[in-house]
Design a protein around this motif. Structure first.
Motif, PDB file in Angstrom:
ATOM      1  N   LYS A  79      40.567  18.348 -23.536  1.00  0.00           N
ATOM      2  CA  LYS A  79      39.681  18.380 -22.346  1.00  0.00           C
ATOM      3  C   LYS A  79      39.415  16.898 -22.540  1.00  0.00           C
ATOM      4  O   LYS A  79      38.193  16.467 -23.146  1.00  0.00           O
ATOM      5  CB  LYS A  79      38.862  18.786 -21.704  1.00  0.00           C
ATOM      6  N   PHE A  82      38.989  10.634 -18.548  1.00  0.00           N
ATOM      7  CA  PHE A  82      39.383   9.804 -18.270  1.00  0.00           C
ATOM      8  C   PHE A  82      38.769   8.876 -16.774  1.00  0.00           C
ATOM      9  O   PHE A  82      37.984   9.224 -16.499  1.00  0.00           O
ATOM     10  CB  PHE A  82      40.422   9.984 -18.225  1.00  0.00           C
ATOM     11  N   PRO A  84      39.273   6.392 -13.418  1.00  0.00           N
ATOM     12  CA  PRO A  84      40.717   7.089 -12.840  1.00  0.00           C
ATOM     13  C   PRO A  84      41.019   5.174 -12.331  1.00  0.00           C
ATOM     14  O   PRO A  84      41.778   4.725 -12.166  1.00  0.00           O
ATOM     15  CB  PRO A  84      39.775   8.298 -11.670  1.00  0.00           C
ATOM     16  N   ASN A  85      39.593   4.510 -12.199  1.00  0.00           N
ATOM     17  CA  ASN A  85      39.776   3.156 -12.217  1.00  0.00           C
ATOM     18  C   ASN A  85      40.275   2.275 -13.205  1.00  0.00           C
ATOM     19  O   ASN A  85      39.027   1.326 -12.915  1.00  0.00           O
ATOM     20  CB  ASN A  85      39.217   2.839 -10.885  1.00  0.00           C
ATOM     21  N   LYS A  92      32.907   0.915 -10.109  1.00  0.00           N
ATOM     22  CA  LYS A  92      31.701   1.555 -10.559  1.00  0.00           C
ATOM     23  C   LYS A  92      32.577   2.224 -11.871  1.00  0.00           C
ATOM     24  O   LYS A  92      33.501   3.433 -11.205  1.00  0.00           O
ATOM     25  CB  LYS A  92      30.927   2.149 -10.625  1.00  0.00           C
ATOM     26  N   ASP A  93      32.490   2.419 -12.807  1.00  0.00           N
ATOM     27  CA  ASP A  93      32.978   3.102 -13.779  1.00  0.00           C
ATOM     28  C   ASP A  93      32.939   5.002 -13.405  1.00  0.00           C
ATOM     29  O   ASP A  93      31.319   5.376 -13.286  1.00  0.00           O
ATOM     30  CB  ASP A  93      33.321   3.312 -15.217  1.00  0.00           C
ATOM     31  N   VAL A  94      34.016   5.593 -13.006  1.00  0.00           N
ATOM     32  CA  VAL A  94      32.746   7.207 -13.291  1.00  0.00           C
ATOM     33  C   VAL A  94      34.034   7.542 -14.323  1.00  0.00           C
ATOM     34  O   VAL A  94      35.191   7.876 -14.249  1.00  0.00           O
ATOM     35  CB  VAL A  94      33.389   7.911 -12.180  1.00  0.00           C
ATOM     36  N   PHE A  96      35.469  11.076 -14.865  1.00  0.00           N
ATOM     37  CA  PHE A  96      36.377  12.627 -15.004  1.00  0.00           C
ATOM     38  C   PHE A  96      36.642  13.259 -16.203  1.00  0.00           C
ATOM     39  O   PHE A  96      37.340  12.267 -17.551  1.00  0.00           O
ATOM     40  CB  PHE A  96      36.884  12.551 -13.733  1.00  0.00           C
ATOM     41  N   SER A  97      37.093  14.613 -16.067  1.00  0.00           N
ATOM     42  CA  SER A  97      38.220  14.792 -17.321  1.00  0.00           C
ATOM     43  C   SER A  97      38.399  16.083 -17.221  1.00  0.00           C
ATOM     44  O   SER A  97      38.504  16.422 -15.751  1.00  0.00           O
ATOM     45  CB  SER A  97      36.505  15.878 -17.991  1.00  0.00           C
ATOM     46  N   HIS A  98      39.581  15.605 -17.591  1.00  0.00           N
ATOM     47  CA  HIS A  98      41.268  16.657 -17.287  1.00  0.00           C
ATOM     48  C   HIS A  98      41.700  16.882 -18.995  1.00  0.00           C
ATOM     49  O   HIS A  98      41.584  17.010 -19.372  1.00  0.00           O
ATOM     50  CB  HIS A  98      42.206  16.048 -16.262  1.00  0.00           C
ATOM     51  N   TRP A  99      42.358  18.734 -18.565  1.00  0.00           N
ATOM     52  CA  TRP A  99      42.808  18.625 -19.763  1.00  0.00           C
ATOM     53  C   TRP A  99      44.407  18.720 -19.670  1.00  0.00           C
ATOM     54  O   TRP A  99      45.598  18.008 -18.962  1.00  0.00           O
ATOM     55  CB  TRP A  99      43.544  20.476 -19.354  1.00  0.00           C
ATOM     56  N   TYR A 116      45.336   4.966 -16.642  1.00  0.00           N
ATOM     57  CA  TYR A 116      45.051   6.871 -15.574  1.00  0.00           C
ATOM     58  C   TYR A 116      46.959   6.367 -14.812  1.00  0.00           C
ATOM     59  O   TYR A 116      47.235   5.365 -14.332  1.00  0.00           O
ATOM     60  CB  TYR A 116      43.735   6.852 -15.097  1.00  0.00           C
ATOM     61  N   PHE A 117      47.857   7.999 -14.639  1.00  0.00           N
ATOM     62  CA  PHE A 117      48.767   7.840 -14.662  1.00  0.00           C
ATOM     63  C   PHE A 117      48.821   7.330 -13.007  1.00  0.00           C
ATOM     64  O   PHE A 117      50.161   6.614 -12.649  1.00  0.00           O
ATOM     65  CB  PHE A 117      49.161   9.307 -14.500  1.00  0.00           C
ATOM     66  N   PHE A 118      48.015   8.015 -12.392  1.00  0.00           N
ATOM     67  CA  PHE A 118      48.101   8.195 -11.113  1.00  0.00           C
ATOM     68  C   PHE A 118      47.195   6.610 -10.178  1.00  0.00           C
ATOM     69  O   PHE A 118      47.564   6.165  -9.340  1.00  0.00           O
ATOM     70  CB  PHE A 118      47.747   8.799 -10.205  1.00  0.00           C
ATOM     71  N   GLU A 119      46.716   5.749 -10.603  1.00  0.00           N
ATOM     72  CA  GLU A 119      46.819   4.703 -11.024  1.00  0.00           C
ATOM     73  C   GLU A 119      47.737   3.465 -10.313  1.00  0.00           C
ATOM     74  O   GLU A 119      47.147   3.141  -9.140  1.00  0.00           O
ATOM     75  CB  GLU A 119      46.161   3.718 -12.228  1.00  0.00           C
TER      76      GLU A 119
END
Lengths: 592, 491
Positions: A79, A82, A84-85, A92-94, A96-99, A116-119
């Motif tokens: 887990k 990451f 996202p931006n 601003k930095d957020v 999140f966490s993913h597996w 990030y892959f989807f960025e």
């Protein structure tokens, strides 16, 4: 140890009949038997099964592998936090966490480098930045001036057009009046007979008057609103025209000025909603009421100005931006609106018309196909080689064979095409290609003409190509050929239609032609010759009897003559025979 | 999936276990993004002690509130209150209490581990949205949140970026065009002729029959019963109940009966029941009153009522809201004629430009939305818009370029749309009124999916990898300001 081994040990006679069956089974079991035969125990057990096949195909070989796979370590999933931006500094930095698949250490190493892959999908649309207020005001001035100019030009054009139309109308009216007067005079002179006409007229005239009134009223209206463009109204489409007139008026109303703030707001929205105009229009909540077209117009014209003032701008882009025209857009939408406003009856009618049109199209295509079939039937093989080679019997058989082959191929092709049409389903029938001889200009000139005509016209064409000066002359001849001629004329021109007569291809001289009446025995011919000489009829000489001047007429007459001579000779022969017989009988009877 | 063609397409999901909260006026749904069904499906009501609430206000003690199915337990002196009205939270304290109850006690989540996606109706006002966002940032510790409009979620659930979402819900019927996944607010419409309207009609109908020996009691009162048919009196014994059962509790229980009635009995007639032609109306009435169209509804008391024409008449009121005449004056007042126009406020509303030039409105291809309902009031009767008129009107206001694609993608959602024959009738009416457009309705077949469609859509949205750049953190919110975030980020 197998069952066979046991039988051997016990000295039991083997059942020979079962032997081949077993063998067969063994081979059939081989795929999974071979792997398992390596270990002794399993082999013996397996062989004890004898001729019976195992009920279930157990994955015997797989056991070891699956055991091995069980020993493998489970692939780790971590887990991972990451951002996202990562590269977007605005937000601003957020975290999140993913597996993610992989061990933590490995992933942490990678994570530092990779975004990030989807960025990459987070793209912003490129919109020119709005200039400051001063330049904006300058731009607006320029734009306004330009538009004013355009408007004036258009007005001028419209005015001219209107005047032109007014003149036309006046002339029309005058003509009508004249006609009317003429009719009136006619009426007076012949009042009784034109009573019906009068009736019709009286019914007709109020309508006409009304229309005229309307026109007049509209022209007055147009004069009133000198500044507006009024499209002169045609009688039939007065309503539509009125609509369009209104629309143009609406467009012509001096639009509310765009303040700098409003434009700024518009640009902001355009950036936020990535130029999705319906959405921008939806969110545009400035108190000035703008339509989508207004928004687009303002945005595009400001953009053009901004881009023009930039040194590094794309002229193609500016051009595409300036292609936007608000009145045209409004007009287009009006058309669409009308399209949607059709009643069900209208839609149904339209559909039925479309269906009918399609039927016509199909019929036309079918006709084309049939015609091309017909043309292939009419098509005669063209001579490409010299005639001499067909004069021998071998040449003729060759020709015949070739023709047969061509014919067969054609049939085959047609069949194939039909099949293709069947297999491809409801594809519309495509007319097969028209044969070369029958196609286009060739077809026009030759297909329905006799050989002579063909020949002549072909010749004419050649001469045309060679000598453009004779064009006119040849045209006259061609026209003559196309005409249907009377018998006399045909004679005069020396035309002859062969009809059912068989013709050999190529050029034939009548002097070399053999007369059909000459197909006789040599002896007969000799006597014919004698008769002709007796009668002092001149021939061309030699064995081939020909008139000296082999015209068509003389040829036919000559032929006739020969035939009658032959008939005469035959008659004489018969008579001689009969006389001789009579004489013989008389002498026998001793009458003499 | 193994084919080479698919290798180029990217799997768009990336689970971060975001929470999706979809507060509806009847049910509130909470669950994890990426799931196909919400973990929590709770009525949007709460029960609290009647006298305690007064004390709590004075003593600053938290009020004891009961949520979920526990509301149904009969307690003395417990009032039942709605939390939302028209899909908008009205009781903030209770709402926040309810959510934290589910977040902490039921789902047991750590706030800071995942963001939260909240759905909101189209008609949510800027002030409400601001309150919502601020409350969530302050009350809970979510790192980021997102406000998604309900129709947007529905369009995502169906995978149709351009569509018209017709939501026939409990409190309101709304029609919203969605373009590229963004709702068009100016074209949206809403009326109250929805589930609650039907419930009130049913209540009115039953109450009017009550005089003639029909007994209706909440199921909580019944101990045992013997089935009877309506003209006969009901035979049942009551349970021993705690005294001082409040009126609101009893109403809440009765609502359940109406709800069940709505689910089991109503059916939409094929055609409009009222017609100017008296003859035709009479034959229609006769047709629907026939034996084969009758259904029996059994009340909790065991008494069953046979209904024929009424069940069609009630359902018809969704399409023709004035077909049913209320016996009760007060209920009638609750539903004033409503044309469905939304009043949208913007920051520029108070500003009026000095110079106004006459605009030829009639000819604009994008008709400006009707500004005020007062304009429609004059026309009176025609202003009441049933379901299909509402949709037709919305379609006629959409930009002409979008109309065809939107009409081809009409999504029917919401629990009340599950009434039998509703979509068929809707389709017929729409094709008749819009002959030039090709109408296509999309309605999810699964009934639970249909009533929770917006949550499912939110779940889809929040589990997309590309969506994770859209979350708004508290810092960003503070920095950019409420207005900017609400308008440009939560679109």
């Amino acid at each position: 140890m197998s069952a066979n081994d046991i039988l051997d040990v016990l000295n039991v006679q083997r059942d020979e009949s079962k032997q081949p069956v077993k063998k067969k089974q063994k081979t059939s079991n081989d795929p999974y038997g071979s792997g398992q035969r390596q270990s002794g125990m399993a082999r013996e057990l397996y062989n004890l099964l004898g001729p019976n096949t195992p009920p279930v195909n157990l994955p015997l070989a797989g056991t070891a592998a699956s055991k091995a796979s069980l020993k493998l370590k489970a692939s780790p999933w971590t887990k991972m936090p990451f951002k996202p931006n990562k590269h977007n500094t605005d937000s601003k930095d957020v975290t999140f966490s993913h597996w993610v698949k992989g061990s933590r250490e490995l992933l942490e190493q990678e994570e530092a480098k990779k975004p990030y892959f989807f960025e990459k999908y987070n793209v912003k649309i490129d919109i020119p930045e709005l200039v400051d207020e001063e330049t904006y005001e300058k731009f607006m001035e320029e734009i306004k001036e330009r538009e004013k100019r355009i408007r004036e030009e258009r007005r001028q054009r419209e005015k001219e057009k209107r005047e032109q139309e007014a003149r036309d109308r006046e002339r029309r009216e005058k003509e009508q009046k004249e006609q009317k007067e003429a009719a009136n005079i006619g009426d007076k002179s012949d009042s009784k007979s034109s009573e019906d006409e009068m009736k019709v007229k009286s019914e007709d005239s109020p309508i006409k008057d009304k229309k005229e009134d309307k026109e007049k009223a509209e022209s007055i209206h147009a004069n009133d609103k000198e500044s507006y463009n009024t499209i002169s109204v045609d009688d039939s489409s007065s309503k539509d025209a009125k609509d369009s007139q209104e629309s143009i008026e609406a467009a012509e109303v001096e639009p509310e000025d765009w303040s700098y703030e409003e434009t700024q707001y518009l640009f902001e929205l355009c950036g936020d909603f990535e130029l999705k105009w319906p959405v921008i229009y939806d969110r545009f909540s400035y108190p000035t009421h703008r339509s989508v077209e207004d928004l687009k117009e303002q945005f595009y014209r400001i953009c053009i100005k901004i881009l023009e003032n930039q040194s590094t701008s794309n002229p193609a882009l500016i051009e595409s931006l300036s292609a936007y025209s608000k009145p045209r857009e409004l007009e287009r939408k009006q058309y669409l609106e009308n399209l949607l406003r059709r009643t069900p009856a209208e839609i149904a009618e339209e559909e039925s018309l479309v269906i009918e049109a399609r039927r016509f199209e199909l019929a036309a295509k079918k006709m084309l196909i049939e015609r091309s079939h017909l043309l292939t039937l009419l098509d005669s093989p063209q001579t490409t080689q010299q005639v001499q080679q067909f004069q021998s019997s071998q040449g003729l058989t060759n020709l015949y064979n070739n023709l047969m082959i061509i014919d067969k191929n054609q049939k085959k092709r047609q069949l194939q095409q039909q099949q293709k049409q069947v297999t491809t389903g409801n594809q519309e029938p495509v007319p097969p290609p028209i044969p070369i001889a029958a196609s286009s200009s060739f077809k026009k000139d030759r297909s329905f003409q006799t050989h002579l005509q063909q020949y002549l016209s072909g010749l004419l064409k050649q001469s045309q190509n060679l000598n453009p000066n004779v064009k006119r002359e040849s045209n006259a001849i061609q026209q003559l050929l196309m005409k249907r001629l009377t018998q006399k004329e045909e004679e005069a021109y020396g035309l002859f239609f062969h009809g059912t007569e068989k013709l050999n291809p190529g050029v034939i001289l009548r002097s070399t032609q053999k007369l059909p009446g000459l197909q006789q025995k040599q002896s007969v011919l000799k006597s014919v010759n004698a008769v002709l000489q007796e009668l002092d009829i001149p021939t061309a000489g030699g064995t081939s009897w020909k008139p000296v001047m082999p015209t068509r007429k003389t040829m036919t007459k000559y032929d006739e003559l020969i035939r009658s001579v032959v008939a005469l000779l035959e008659l004489k022969k018969g008579k001689d025979k009969l006389e001789a017989e009579i004489r013989l009988i008389k002498s026998q009877r001793g009458l003499q | 999936m193994s084919s080479a063609a698919n290798s180029t397409t990217v799997y768009g999901g990336d689970e971060i276990n975001a929470i999706v909260l979809d507060p509806g006026s009847y049910h509130t749904r909470i669950g994890y993004a990426g799931n196909d069904f919400p973990k929590v499906l709770s009525p949007s009501y709460y029960a609290s002690p009647a006298d305690e609430s007064m004390e709590a206000e004075e003593n600053k003690k938290p009020v004891r509130r009961i949520f979920g199915e526990d509301i149904n337990v009969p307690r003395s002196n417990y009032n039942v209150h709605p939390i939302l009205k028209d899909s908008v939270i009205v009781d903030w304290d209770a709402a926040l209490d309810q959510y934290s109850y589910y977040f902490k006690k039921v789902l047991n989540i750590e706030y800071n581990e995942q963001p939260i996606l909240i759905t909101e109706p189209v008609w949510a006002e800027p002030k409400y949205r601001q309150t919502l966002v601020e409350n969530f940032y302050e009350y809970y510790d979510f790192p980021a949140l997102y406000l998604a409009k309900t129709p947007t979620c529905v369009s995502f659930q169906q995978g149709r970026p351009n569509c018209l979402v017709v939501d026939v819900g409990h409190d309101s019927v709304s029609v919203t065009p969605v373009i590229d996944g963004i709702c068009l607010l100016k074209n949206s419409m809403r009326t109250h002729y929805a589930g609650q309207f039907l419930s009130d009609q049913i209540k009115d109908l039953i109450e009017s029959k009550k005089k003639e020996n029909l007994s209706v009691e909440g199921i909580y009162k019944i101990k045992s019963k013997i089935p009877t048919v309506f003209p006969e009196p009901a035979e049942f014994t009551t349970r021993n109940l705690p005294d001082k059962i409040t009126k609101s509790y009893d109403e809440f229980q009765k609502q359940k009966i109406w709800h069940e009635f709505k689910e089991t009995i109503l059916e939409v007639p094929e055609r409009r029941l009222t017609s100017p032609n008296m003859q035709q109306a009479a034959t229609l009435k006769e047709f629907y009153s026939s034996e084969s169209h009758q259904r029996a509804f059994e009340f909790p008391t065991g008494q069953s009522l046979n209904l024929g024409y009424e069940r069609y008449q009630l359902a018809d009121s969704l399409f023709d809201p004035q077909v049913y005449k209320f016996h009760n004056e007060e209920l009638a007042k609750k539903y004033p004629p409503n044309g469905g126009e939304l009043l949208l406020k913007s920051k520029y509303d108070d500003y009026r430009p000095l110079k106004r030039v006459r605009k030829a409105e009639s000819n604009q291809s994008t008709p400006p939305p009707v500004e005020s309902p007062t304009k429609g009031d004059k026309s009176g009767k025609s202003d009441v818009r049933g379901l299909s008129q509402l949709i037709t009107h919305t379609l006629s206001t959409i930009d002409i370029d979008l109309r065809a694609s939107v009409a081809h993608n009409i999504i029917v959602t919401g629990g009340v749309s599950l009434i039998p024959q509703l979509t068929e009738r809707l389709y017929n009416e729409l094709t008749n009124t819009n002959p030039g457009l090709k109408i296509r309705l999309h309605a999810v077949g699964n009934s639970t999916e249909r009533s929770n469609q917006s949550w499912i859509g939110g779940s889809v949205l929040a589990s997309l990898g590309t969506f994770h750049q859209m979350w708004v953190s508290k810092e960003e919110y503070d920095e950019a300001g409420a207005e900017r975030i609400l308008n440009s980020r939560f679109r």
